[in-house]
Design an enzyme around this catalytic site. Sequence first.
Site, PDB file in Angstrom:
ATOM      1  N   ARG A  58      40.965  18.590  50.267  1.00  0.00           N
ATOM      2  CA  ARG A  58      40.508  19.727  49.457  1.00  0.00           C
ATOM      3  C   ARG A  58      39.717  20.755  50.270  1.00  0.00           C
ATOM      4  NH1 ARG A  58      37.661  17.081  45.336  1.00  0.00           N
ATOM      5  NH2 ARG A  58      35.739  17.672  46.369  1.00  0.00           N
ATOM      6  N   TYR A 111      41.984  45.082  37.666  1.00  0.00           N
ATOM      7  CA  TYR A 111      43.082  44.190  37.253  1.00  0.00           C
ATOM      8  C   TYR A 111      42.668  43.513  35.938  1.00  0.00           C
ATOM      9  CZ  TYR A 111      46.117  40.033  37.840  1.00  0.00           C
ATOM     10  OH  TYR A 111      47.013  39.020  37.675  1.00  0.00           O
ATOM     11  N   ASP A 183      38.689  44.121  45.623  1.00  0.00           N
ATOM     12  CA  ASP A 183      40.043  43.579  45.471  1.00  0.00           C
ATOM     13  C   ASP A 183      40.953  44.492  46.296  1.00  0.00           C
ATOM     14  OD1 ASP A 183      42.642  42.969  44.661  1.00  0.00           O
ATOM     15  OD2 ASP A 183      42.013  42.421  42.637  1.00  0.00           O
ATOM     16  N   LYS A 208      50.859  38.332  46.426  1.00  0.00           N
ATOM     17  CA  LYS A 208      51.612  39.586  46.439  1.00  0.00           C
ATOM     18  C   LYS A 208      52.187  39.825  47.841  1.00  0.00           C
ATOM     19  CE  LYS A 208      50.337  40.063  42.152  1.00  0.00           C
ATOM     20  NZ  LYS A 208      49.042  40.546  41.730  1.00  0.00           N
TER      21      LYS A 208
HETATM   22  C1  LIG Z   1      48.078  39.860  40.925  1.00  0.00           C
HETATM   23  C2  LIG Z   1      46.734  40.384  41.185  1.00  0.00           C
HETATM   24  C3  LIG Z   1      45.626  39.539  41.173  1.00  0.00           C
HETATM   25  C4  LIG Z   1      45.714  38.086  40.809  1.00  0.00           C
HETATM   26  O1  LIG Z   1      46.470  37.335  41.697  1.00  0.00           O
HETATM   27  P1  LIG Z   1      47.128  35.957  41.228  1.00  0.00           P
HETATM   28  O2  LIG Z   1      47.514  35.316  42.500  1.00  0.00           O
HETATM   29  O3  LIG Z   1      48.264  36.338  40.334  1.00  0.00           O
HETATM   30  O4  LIG Z   1      46.067  35.189  40.493  1.00  0.00           O
HETATM   31  C5  LIG Z   1      44.401  40.092  41.460  1.00  0.00           C
HETATM   32  N1  LIG Z   1      44.261  41.394  41.736  1.00  0.00           N
HETATM   33  C6  LIG Z   1      45.300  42.235  41.761  1.00  0.00           C
HETATM   34  C7  LIG Z   1      45.076  43.661  42.071  1.00  0.00           C
HETATM   35  C8  LIG Z   1      46.565  41.764  41.475  1.00  0.00           C
HETATM   36  O5  LIG Z   1      47.590  42.610  41.456  1.00  0.00           O
END
Ligand SMILES: *Cc1c(COP(=O)(O)O)cnc(C)c1O
Length: 393
Positions: A58, A111, A183, A208
Amino acid sequence: MNKPKRQSTRLVHAGNHPELHHGVMNTPTYRTSTVLFPTVASMKEGSKKRFDTFYYGRYGTPTTMALEEAVADLEGGYRSVSVSSGLSAIVSSLLSFLKCGDHLLMVDAAYDPTRNLCKGFLAKYGIETTFYDPLIGKDIENLISDSTKVIFTESPCSQTFEIQDIPAIAQVAHQHNIKVIMDNTWSAGYFFKPFDHGVDISIQAATKYISGHADVMIGIVTTNTSQDWEIVKRTSSYLGYCVGGDDAYLTSRGIRTLEVRLERHQDNAIRLAKWFKKRPEVKAVLHPAFEDCPGHEIWKRDFSGASGLFGVVLNRFEDERISHMIDGMELFGIGFSWGAFESLMIPTYPSKIRSIGDWNTDQKYIRIHAGQEDPDDLIADLENGFERLNGKA
Ligand SMILES: *Cc1c(COP(=O)(O)O)cnc(C)c1O
């Protein structure tokens, strides 16, 4: 010799240590829970260094550490912590620097699940959130109170693509001893270098662009200092967040081609955005590389390019027409998690997630992810789509 290498080169090599793996170029997939110790004494010793050696699955494996090293290099930070999703990266970084009684300033166009986290979860644990206008800049000072501990930014913003003045916000934040979390998913850490602009903690939904193939859920938090890294790693450990070996491996593999993929996404998105801009059905294109996008000048100053995700505001059309257009698209999928090779198109509803400013609820938005297909094929698909939008098909 030993001149710092350029980004393209580092993307190819960062985190790889063939000398530690019998010459194998990619760090192999370690699938493990148990790590064995030769003696009880070494087990006890390992406990003290469990974040830096291999102690229990972990806490990390050679596969996750290789990935973290490559992402820290990409973002230009001190060190990274990998967790189970982009959202867990957001949870972990917020809980690292907030406690009951603290105040959080959250960008109004965050988001959607980040917003829900503030209202539904952080509030329950006594953390108060104030949402702020993404274009607030240095005036964020007016919203700071003694209990403000974190300013959370996302640039460009989800759905509406405003670019935030991160350096101005960071300057104010640091005068008040406040952490700036960003972010940074849209830029993938490739087009925006958060720590050069005053960010303290950068998070990536590596789900992403970084993994890049729509086959992994993974999040990565990168810090600028060893102290902050310790705090985030400890919080992530308390929460039990970790990443499986296969997911870490696939994400490292994605990084090697990040540059060529992103350049292609960038070119295709700009081609499509220009096409949309010329159409009479379109009221506005929300793409930071275009002059009419709020914050465009800041984008030019702070970013080195644009990725493949942007928004389109349509003139008045019935929702059914818009759905008819989208349902019939041949190459644009209907789905979330942009950042992989394929193009996507969904309707979005910013008015439902904004509390600051004047949101025209009648306005119709769609969000486009420009994939890596041939742009002429994508445009042909869009042309057919607009026939459906206009009721001609
Ligand atoms: C998709 C996304 C997230 C979350 O990511 P996950 O891996 O789906 O939890 C956070 N911030 C932004 C800007 C996103 O597009």
